[in-house]
Structure formats: structure tokens, C-alpha cells
Design a protein around this motif. Structure first.
Motif, short mmCIF file in Angstrom:
data_model
loop_
_atom_site.label_atom_id
_atom_site.label_comp_id
_atom_site.label_asym_id
_atom_site.label_seq_id
_atom_site.Cartn_x
_atom_site.Cartn_y
_atom_site.Cartn_z
N TYR A 82 -4.96 6.81 -2.51
CA TYR A 82 -3.51 6.61 -2.53
C TYR A 82 -3.17 5.29 -3.21
CZ TYR A 82 -3.16 10.53 0.67
OH TYR A 82 -3.23 11.78 1.22
N LYS A 83 -1.91 5.09 -3.45
CA LYS A 83 -1.46 3.90 -4.16
C LYS A 83 -1.87 2.63 -3.43
CE LYS A 83 2.63 2.51 -6.79
NZ LYS A 83 4.02 2.91 -7.13
N ASP A 84 -1.88 2.67 -2.07
CA ASP A 84 -2.21 1.48 -1.31
C ASP A 84 -3.66 1.46 -0.84
OD1 ASP A 84 -2.05 3.51 0.55
OD2 ASP A 84 -0.93 2.33 2.04
N PRO A 91 -0.30 7.36 -6.65
CA PRO A 91 -0.54 6.51 -7.83
C PRO A 91 -0.21 7.24 -9.13
CG PRO A 91 -2.61 7.43 -7.05
CD PRO A 91 -1.56 7.86 -6.06
N THR A 92 0.20 6.47 -10.12
CA THR A 92 0.31 7.00 -11.47
C THR A 92 -1.10 7.19 -12.01
OG1 THR A 92 0.32 4.82 -12.50
CG2 THR A 92 2.46 5.73 -11.82
N GLU A 114 -2.63 3.78 -12.60
CA GLU A 114 -3.01 3.13 -11.35
C GLU A 114 -4.26 3.76 -10.75
OE1 GLU A 114 1.42 1.76 -9.75
OE2 GLU A 114 0.67 3.77 -9.33
N LYS A 134 1.26 13.21 -12.79
CA LYS A 134 0.39 12.27 -12.11
C LYS A 134 -0.93 12.89 -11.68
CE LYS A 134 4.06 9.39 -10.05
NZ LYS A 134 4.59 8.86 -8.77
#
Length: 333
Positions: free
Chosen positions: A172-174, A214-215, A218, A304
């Protein structure tokens, strides 16, 4: 992605036969969802946020086995929902094994003891435990405390009992690169047979206020860092070419028909992640789905996506001699 020789032979023979026959489109792994019911409410999951009426269906054992026969794949991923919720999951697993197909049962681990009592170890069978990070992060993403510890103990228990075990980690993004690298090293210490890794898919059903997906840029930067920090001893169940794709070193287009999905509501298209059509047969799915409307650069919902269920088949279908050698080497390691 360690595989027993009988399984490797089945997979290799299937691909070679299809290529020799000149088939343009053929499936690699059936995403079979005997039930969409789940005992968790994972933050990034779009499945549990589908129409409530759709969530209550459950496939019979015969319907599951008919789906396997209908599409003729060499491998089946039992997904959902939580497959272990199904009261006859052991019969479904055994029926697929009897057909000499590779079976990957994806689970959050909560109901593992139920499975250990009924499903026997087999070279054709693997548990695939969902684990998205170390304790705090994983429990946050599945929205329940204590699940991380259940998964780790489930891995240990399964390995002691002689099962083949893999894990599936969603980025994930984080997600923290140091933490995921530490997790992968821990999984190697637990003698996990293979680690599956994939960036999260941005389900439309998930609340857009959760900025967790996330892109592509990323995701590539995140995985590059993880790969560097984790070291060279990680046994991935992904193909080496897909790992290169995640590092941004290769370009691929997805193969949505490579992992067709059958759930209690029929065959769904175009893929495991998007539901734009429902079909009564695998043949209809293949013939009536407008495949050219999907993929990176073709559909905004695919922008994405770098999910293994879309791209892993591509890496096999487009593999040259050196790629095949790398896959064989990683499989036997």
C-alpha cells in the motif's frame, strides 16, 4: 517459488502444448471463489463492499469442480472471501488435487485449525497466508488486533505438519520498505516456500478518502527499496520477470484472461479485479468479453494496476529461452 517436480511438469507441459497449438488466449490460473463471505473487513478490499445480496452465495462442490474442468487450467487459486468459511472446502480441495491440478488456498489464517483437520498435505497443495506487514501494520489493514500473531503461528503450525506454505503481501501507499523487508526475512527464517508480493489495486468500492493505493511510480520505487533492503535470499513465488516488472526494469501489458474468475454468481469479466460482465460459461467469458478495452493505457481503472493476477501470466506467455531458464532455476531453488 519452489515447486515439486510433478507440479512443475504439469505447468510446463500445459504452456508448451498451448503454444504448440497456436492458441491466442488461454488461462493459466483459475481464480475460484467458492464463497464471497469473509470473517474480516480489510481496509483495501473491494470484494467485501460489493452488493450485499451477492455476498451470500456459495458454490457447491460440483460447481467448483465443473469450473476447473471447464477452463482446463493447470492451477487453481481458491480465493474469496475466506475460502475456509465454506463448509465443504476440503472436498473442493481434494477434488482439484485428484485432477492433478496445483491448488493454492488463500487464507487469513483465522480458521486454519478447521482446515488442518480435513485437508491432507500434498505436493499439489499450498496454503497462502495473507500478511501485509509486521504486527501493527497488518492488524491495522485487516481491522482486527491479533491477526498477525494468528498468521505467524499458522505458518509455523502448517510447516510442522508438512504443508507447503506461501504468503501474499499487498503493498500500500503507506507500506514501510524497512518493515516489509524485515517481514520477508522473517518469512525465510520460518522456511516459507515462497513470498507473493503485489501492489494494491485501487478498488472503486473502497472509500476514496482512504488514500492507500500507490501510483505506478510509487509502487516501483517502494518495491525497489524493499528488494534492495531484503537482500538476495528471498524466495519469491512471483516469476523473476514479474519481480523485474515491479522494479521498473521491464514493460508488460496485462493478460486479463490469464486468471479467469468463477464465483457464486458465475464467470465474471474482464478479470479478478473488475466486474463489467457476468457469463454462464467459460466459453462465453472468453468470446464475449471486449478484451481490447482493458489494460494499462486503455482503461482509466487499469491506470494504477500492477497486480500479479494481471501480469504474471504475461511474463510466462512472453517468456523467451533465457526467461524460461530463469523461471526454471528459481522454481527448483
Amino acid at each position: 517459488m519452489r515447486q515439486p517436480l510433478p507440479v512443475l511438469w504439469q505447468l510446463s507441459n500445459y504452456v508448451a502444448r498451448k503454444k504448440f497449438q497456436g492458441e491466442e488466449r488461454y488461462p493459466m490460473v483459475l481464480m475460484l471463489e467458492p464463497t464471497l463471505k469473509c470473517n474480516l473487513t480489510c481496509t483495501g478490499c473491494g470484494k467485501i463492499r460489493q452488493d450485499e445480496e451477492m455476498m451470500h452465495g456459495m458454490m457447491t462442490v460440483q460447481e467448483c469442480l465443473d469450473a476447473v474442468d471447464e477452463c482446463g487450467v493447470p492451477a487453481v487459486s481458491l480465493a474469496g472471501g475466506e475460502p475456509l468459511v465454506h463448509p465443504e472446502i476440503d472436498k473442493i480441495v481434494q477434488g482439484i488435487i485428484d485432477r492433478r491440478k496445483m491448488v493454492m488456498l488463500c487464507t487469513n489464517g483465522i480458521l486454519l485449525d478447521r482446515a488442518l483437520e480435513k485437508i491432507r498435505p500434498s505436493p499439489y497443495f499450498s496454503f497462502v497466508f495473507h500478511i501485509d506487514g509486521l504486527r501493527e501494520h497488518h492488524d491495522k489493514m485487516v481491522e482486527r488486533e491479533g491477526v498477525y500473531d494468528i498468521v505467524i503461528e499458522g505458518i509455523r503450525k502448517s510447516k510442522r505438519a508438512g504443508y507447503r506454505v506461501a504468503t501474499n503481501t499487498t503493498l500500500y501507499k503507506d507500506s514501510d520498505a524497512d518493515e516489509i523487508a524485515q517481514l520477508f526475512r522473517l518469512l525465510m527464517e520460518l522456511d516459507v516456500d515462497g513470498v507473493i508480493v503485489s501492489p494494491a489495486f485501487s478498488y472503486e468500492e473502497v472509500d476514496s478518502s482512504f488514500d492507500i493505493f500507490p501510483t505506478r511510480e510509487e509502487a516501483i520505487q517502494l518495491f525497489r527499496t524493499i528488494h534492495e533492503k531484503a537482500g538476495s535470499n528471498i524466495r519469491y513465488w512471483n516469476t523473476p520477470q514479474y519481480i523485474d516488472f515491479l522494479k521498473g526494469e521491464r514493460e508488460y501489458q496485462c493478460t486479463p484472461w490469464g486468471n479467469p474468475t468463477r464465483d457464486p454468481n458465475g464467470w465474471k469479466g474482464p478479470c479478478y479485479l473488475l466486474t463489467d460482465g457476468r457469463y454462464s460459461s467459460f466459453e462465453d467469458l472468453m468470446e464475449k468479453t471486449p478484451w481490447n478495452n482493458y489494460g494499462y493505457g486503455k482503461n482509466p481503472r487499469c491506470a494504477k494496476c500492477m497486480m500479479h493476477c494481471g501480469y504474471e501470466a504475461t511474463t510466462i506467455l512472453e517468456a523467451g529461452p533465457m526467461d524460461m531458464f530463469k523461471m526454471m532455476s528459481s522454481t527448483l531453488s
